[in-house]
Design a protein around this motif. Structure first.
Motif, PDB file in Angstrom:
ATOM      1  N   THR B  65      14.670 -38.074   3.840  1.00  8.85           N
ATOM      2  CA  THR B  65      14.428 -36.648   3.849  1.00  8.85           C
ATOM      3  C   THR B  65      13.035 -36.257   2.842  1.00  8.85           C
ATOM      4  O   THR B  65      12.197 -35.644   3.270  1.00  8.85           O
ATOM      5  N   PHE B  66      13.402 -36.604   1.514  1.00  9.43           N
ATOM      6  CA  PHE B  66      12.395 -36.254   0.650  1.00  9.43           C
ATOM      7  C   PHE B  66      11.079 -37.035   0.811  1.00  9.43           C
ATOM      8  O   PHE B  66      10.140 -36.280   0.855  1.00  9.43           O
ATOM      9  N   LEU B  67      11.349 -38.548   1.382  1.00 12.11           N
ATOM     10  CA  LEU B  67      10.107 -39.036   1.467  1.00 12.11           C
ATOM     11  C   LEU B  67       9.440 -38.588   2.778  1.00 12.11           C
ATOM     12  O   LEU B  67       8.100 -38.329   2.683  1.00 12.11           O
ATOM     13  N   ALA B  68      10.278 -38.362   3.680  1.00 14.67           N
ATOM     14  CA  ALA B  68       9.617 -37.901   4.894  1.00 14.67           C
ATOM     15  C   ALA B  68       9.009 -36.206   4.691  1.00 14.67           C
ATOM     16  O   ALA B  68       7.700 -36.072   5.363  1.00 14.67           O
ATOM     17  N   GLY B  69       9.554 -35.512   3.820  1.00 12.01           N
ATOM     18  CA  GLY B  69       8.984 -34.226   3.447  1.00 12.01           C
ATOM     19  C   GLY B  69       7.578 -34.374   2.928  1.00 12.01           C
ATOM     20  O   GLY B  69       6.561 -33.748   3.206  1.00 12.01           O
ATOM     21  N   LEU B  70       7.670 -35.624   1.784  1.00  6.29           N
ATOM     22  CA  LEU B  70       6.479 -35.745   1.278  1.00  6.29           C
ATOM     23  C   LEU B  70       5.188 -36.283   2.003  1.00  6.29           C
ATOM     24  O   LEU B  70       4.002 -35.939   2.050  1.00  6.29           O
ATOM     25  N   GLY B  71       5.789 -37.235   2.985  1.00  5.63           N
ATOM     26  CA  GLY B  71       4.856 -38.088   3.829  1.00  5.63           C
ATOM     27  C   GLY B  71       4.243 -37.053   4.794  1.00  5.63           C
ATOM     28  O   GLY B  71       3.021 -37.105   5.085  1.00  5.63           O
ATOM     29  N   PRO B  79      -4.710 -39.560   4.362  1.00  7.23           N
ATOM     30  CA  PRO B  79      -4.142 -39.430   2.990  1.00  7.23           C
ATOM     31  C   PRO B  79      -5.362 -39.952   2.005  1.00  7.23           C
ATOM     32  O   PRO B  79      -6.059 -40.592   2.364  1.00  7.23           O
ATOM     33  N   LYS B  80      -5.214 -39.392   0.799  1.00  8.84           N
ATOM     34  CA  LYS B  80      -6.095 -39.513  -0.194  1.00  8.84           C
ATOM     35  C   LYS B  80      -5.624 -40.820  -0.932  1.00  8.84           C
ATOM     36  O   LYS B  80      -4.402 -40.877  -1.069  1.00  8.84           O
ATOM     37  N   GLU B  81      -6.319 -41.163  -1.875  1.00 10.93           N
ATOM     38  CA  GLU B  81      -5.970 -42.346  -2.664  1.00 10.93           C
ATOM     39  C   GLU B  81      -4.897 -41.964  -3.660  1.00 10.93           C
ATOM     40  O   GLU B  81      -3.770 -42.509  -3.718  1.00 10.93           O
ATOM     41  N   GLN B  82      -5.072 -40.841  -4.003  1.00  7.94           N
ATOM     42  CA  GLN B  82      -4.236 -40.152  -4.969  1.00  7.94           C
ATOM     43  C   GLN B  82      -2.784 -40.149  -4.299  1.00  7.94           C
ATOM     44  O   GLN B  82      -1.617 -40.326  -4.914  1.00  7.94           O
ATOM     45  N   ASP B  83      -2.815 -39.508  -3.086  1.00 10.04           N
ATOM     46  CA  ASP B  83      -1.671 -39.387  -2.399  1.00 10.04           C
ATOM     47  C   ASP B  83      -0.897 -40.454  -2.115  1.00 10.04           C
ATOM     48  O   ASP B  83       0.455 -40.689  -2.003  1.00 10.04           O
ATOM     49  N   LEU B  84      -1.496 -41.559  -1.564  1.00  6.13           N
ATOM     50  CA  LEU B  84      -1.102 -42.845  -1.397  1.00  6.13           C
ATOM     51  C   LEU B  84      -0.367 -43.733  -2.573  1.00  6.13           C
ATOM     52  O   LEU B  84       0.630 -44.001  -2.597  1.00  6.13           O
ATOM     53  N   LEU B  87       2.894 -42.087  -2.922  1.00  4.14           N
ATOM     54  CA  LEU B  87       4.014 -42.363  -2.171  1.00  4.14           C
ATOM     55  C   LEU B  87       4.616 -43.739  -2.548  1.00  4.14           C
ATOM     56  O   LEU B  87       5.618 -44.049  -2.558  1.00  4.14           O
ATOM     57  N   GLN B  88       3.513 -44.592  -3.060  1.00  3.37           N
ATOM     58  CA  GLN B  88       3.841 -46.037  -3.635  1.00  3.37           C
ATOM     59  C   GLN B  88       5.017 -45.726  -4.574  1.00  3.37           C
ATOM     60  O   GLN B  88       5.781 -46.464  -4.661  1.00  3.37           O
ATOM     61  N   HIS B  89       4.580 -44.840  -5.447  1.00  6.16           N
ATOM     62  CA  HIS B  89       5.411 -44.618  -6.690  1.00  6.16           C
ATOM     63  C   HIS B  89       7.120 -44.272  -6.136  1.00  6.16           C
ATOM     64  O   HIS B  89       7.870 -44.828  -6.631  1.00  6.16           O
TER      65      HIS B  89
END
Lengths: 123, 669
Positions: B65-71, B79-84, B87-89
């Motif tokens: 849910t958290f990831l989906a929200g973020l995603g 997605p920007k480099e920063q956003d990716l 997500l990676q983190h």
């Protein structure tokens, strides 16, 4: 004479009658004698003695039978009888006394003894 | 003592256990446990797995849910480099959870855009979970996570520990119940059935069996019990037969009857083909005395001889012979036996005290018809029979002896009867004679008495002076006459007494209770004058304590005392002593009359109680006596059950002792 007491001696033994007669007459008794049972009853009725001395063993009517007959007759009933007998056994003495004799002397007896007894009865 | 030919052994193979009860239990328990464990295990594991997965799903839900929200925010636009990197983190963070081994995020087309740096394990067995990422209701990507099955297993095993305890408890409970049910079925019910059967047997029901064919311990127990029952029944049957046997053979003492009875019992009860008995006779050979089940042809001389020869061997050797089957060794015998279809035989010698009386021969139509137990029974049979036969023989001999004795007794009795008759006659005659004698004595004495009365009377008259005076010589002589007639009188008295005692007139003494001391006083008093005349001293010694009464007739005891005392007075010189004493001895009173008189010489002592015995002492001769006093005394004492004896020494004095029995209830009155 009438104050003399009369004694009838009954015995088939003549010498004994003689002995008793001698003794009693000497001592003031009048003595009459009979030599058999039957005769003794007849004489007793006739003479009415004061005392009868009766032998037991006699032929025909013996002493016991004679005493019985004397007791049956009123006139002789009260006359005292002394038995003089050779039968000295207890049973015989008892039988004699039962028939009504007042005394019983067993032969042979002492004459003085007989005299004493006669005197005692005729007082 | 026993020869057995070709005996065959039988074995009872029915008694092995196939499956032991223990094994059965173990098996049932094992199976139940395994099935149960499996069953419960599977259910529990399934449930646990479900729970864990649910748990994981819930957890994943949170992550996703958290990831989906973020995603959804990031993937909504390019997605920007920063956003990716962000997500990676998060994806890498997700991996930090130990149950997640790998995860990535895809875009709308399903191409992974970010995936975890690490892959903790092979994804092969892993559980995959996919969560969509949406924006405004449109799927713009997805989060995919791989869960480690190892973890699930680990989790599961953690849960299992507590579950296992429950399972085991449950299993034990179920097992217990099962065991009870099973054992109820395979043990208790069977045991109670068995007990019921046993009770029946106890109550005497015959022929019951335990019907449990199962091959386990209980089954075996039942089987053994059945065997035992069979044994008991067999024993019972044997006992019944033996009892009947002994009752039958003791019911008679006739030899031939005994033999016939035994033959009947053997054939009927033991169900053998034939039975015969051979008795050893005086010629040393066996002779058949009784038989059953032998055909007429068989008993014919020629064939029978063979059997007899064989039986004779048994008698000669005194040994039991059993032939279980007729082999070649018994060819001759077999030939004749086969005709009768006899297949086996037994010969039992009848032996008593080492002596062979005969042989009992029994034949059967089966081989091996004489197993151990039957042989035993037959041996007892033979023993009983032998004893009965011996008894019968003895009885016969006794009878014979008795008869002889009776004859002898009859003869003797006859003789005795005759002798008795003679004796009775003699006795009668003696009695007549005795009666005649006593009658004679009685008559004579009475007849003597009258003249003696006259003699004594007249002498006394003269002595008393009734007839006048007599001189001294006359008196002296008359005294002699008097004394002698007195003596004659006493003699007559004594003769009469003795005659009465002898003819038994005194047999029946009157049993009065007498005070002996009183009688002694009475007698000594009546003799007082004589004692005084001779200036004798008399001493009467009686014990301090009161004496028991004695049994007797007063007059007779007085006569005894008078006789003894007057003898003492008579034979004691002037101034002498007389002692009378009474002592108590067991059952009797003993009276002693002792004097210091002239005594009795030793050779006269034994004759003192004889009739008319006179001692040769000249001093005695002077003294008058009838010679009957002591004889009468002795007779009286003995008639009273007492004893009398004399001790004396010449010149020293005499001692007369007598005893009288004490009254039975003495001291009572």
């Amino acid at each position: 004479m009438t104050d003399k007491k009369k004694v009838l001696i009954v015995d088939d033994e003549v010498t004994l009658v003689k002995l008793v007669r001698f003794l009693l007459e000497r001592h003031g008794f009048e003595v009459c004698a009979a030599y058999g049972g039957q005769e003794s009853v007849e004489i007793a009725q006739k003479e009415i003695p004061d005392l009868i001395l009766m032998d037991i063993m006699m032929p025909k009517v013996d002493g016991n039978e004679a005493i019985k007959q004397l007791r049956e007759k009123e006139i002789t009933r009260e006359i005292p009888v002394i038995i003089l007998s050779a039968l000295g056994q207890e049973a015989e003495v008892a039988r004699g006394l039962e028939s009504g004799a007042v005394d019983y002397l067993v032969k042979p007896f002492n004459p003085q003894d007989l005299l004493a007894r006669v005197k005692k009865i005729l007082g | 003592m026993k020869k057995i030919f070709q005996s065959v052994k039988k074995d009872n193979g029915n008694s092995q256990i196939k499956l032991t009860l223990g094994f059965k239990f173990a098996l049932i328990m094992g199976i139940t446990l395994v099935v149960l464990m499996l069953f419960i295990g599977i259910i529990v594991i399934k449930e646990a797995e479900k729970a864990i997965i649910n748990d994981m799903k819930k957890k994943s839900q949170i992550y996703s849910t958290f990831l989906a929200g973020l995603g959804s925010q990031i993937l909504a636009k390019t997605p920007k480099e920063q956003d990716l990197r962000l997500l990676q983190h998060y994806v890498d963070n997700l991996i930090e959870n130990e149950e997640i081994i790998y995860a990535y995020i895809t875009d709308k087309s399903g191409t992974p855009i970010v995936h975890s740096k690490k892959k903790k394990a092979s994804l092969e067995d892993a559980l995959v979970m996919n969560f969509p990422i949406t924006s405004d209701g449109k799927k713009i990507g997805s989060v995919k996570m791989w869960y480690s099955t190892d973890y699930i297993v680990e989790e599961l095993s953690g849960n299992m520990k507590s579950v296992l305890i429950i399972i085991i408890t449950l299993s034990i409970f179920i097992l217990g119940t099962t065991m009870f049910l099973v054992s109820e079925k395979i043990i208790f019910r069977r045991i109670s059935t068995m007990i019921k059967t046993m009770n029946k047997v106890k109550e005497g029901v015959i022929g019951v069996k335990i019907n449990d064919k199962t091959r386990d311990e209980i089954g075996l127990l039942g089987q053994n019990f059945n065997n035992m029952l069979t044994e008991i029944e067999e024993k019972h049957r044997e006992l019944t037969i033996l009892f009947e046997m002994s009752r039958t053979i003791t019911s008679t003492l006739q030899v031939s009857l005994i033999l016939d009875m035994v033959m009947d019992i053997v054939v009927d009860k033991l169900e053998v083909a034939s039975s015969s008995v051979f008795m050893l006779e005086e010629d040393g050979h066996l002779h058949i005395k009784s038989s059953r089940g032998l055909s007429a042809e068989f008993v014919q001389e020629r064939t029978f001889k063979v059997l007899r020869k064989f039986v004779q061997k048994s008698a000669d050797e005194g040994e039991m012979v059993i032939v279980n089957t007729f082999s070649e060794d018994f060819a001759e015998l077999r030939d004749i036996m086969e005709k009768e279809r006899f297949m086996s035989l037994i010969n039992i010698p009848l032996i008593i005290s080492g002596k062979v009386l005969g042989v009992l021969n029994i034949n059967a139509k089966e081989e091996n018809a004489f197993p151990e137990r039957r042989v035993r029974l037959l041996s007892v049979f033979a023993k009983q029979m032998t004893v009965a036969l011996q008894n019968a023989h003895l009885y016969e001999r006794t009878q014979q002896f008795t008869q002889e004795l009776e004859e002898k007794i009859n003869i003797a009795t006859g003789n005795l009867a005759r002798a008795n008759q003679d004796l009775t006659k003699v006795n009668e005659r003696l009695e007549d004679l005795s009666n005649a004698k006593s009658e004679f004595v009685s008559i004579v004495s009475h007849e003597l008495r009258s003249p003696l009365t006259s003699i004594a009377g007249f002498v006394n008259l003269i002595l008393d002076g009734e007839t006048g005076k007599i001189n001294a010589t006359q008196k002296d002589f008359l005294n002699v006459i008097n004394e002698n007639s007195q003596r004659l009188i006493t003699l007559i008295e004594d003769l009469l007494n003795l005659s009465k005692i002898e003819t038994g007139a005194l047999k029946e003494i009157k049993k009065e209770s007498l005070e002996l001391s009183e009688l002694i006083k009475e007698v000594s008093f009546s003799c007082q004058s004589q004692i005084e005349k001779k200036k004798l001293k008399i001493e009467i010694n009686l014990p301090q304590e009161p004496l028991p009464k004695v049994e007797g007739e007063t007059n007779q005891i007085i006569q005894v005392l008078t006789n003894l005392l007057s003898n003492a007075i008579k034979y004691t010189p002037k101034g002498g002593h007389i002692f009378i004493e009474v002592t108590r001895i067991p059952g009797y009173l003993q009276t002693v009359v002792r004097d210091t008189g002239i005594g009795i010489s030793e050779d006269n002592l034994p004759h003192m109680f004889e009739k008319f015995y006179r001692t040769d002492n000249p001093k005695v001769r002077e003294l008058s006596g009838t010679g009957l006093g002591l004889t009468i005394t002795k007779s009286i004492i003995e008639k009273h059950g007492g004893k009398i004896w004399v001790e004396s020494e010449l010149e020293k004095g005499s001692k007369f002792c007598f005893t009288l029995p004490v009254l039975k209830e003495a001291n009572n009155d």
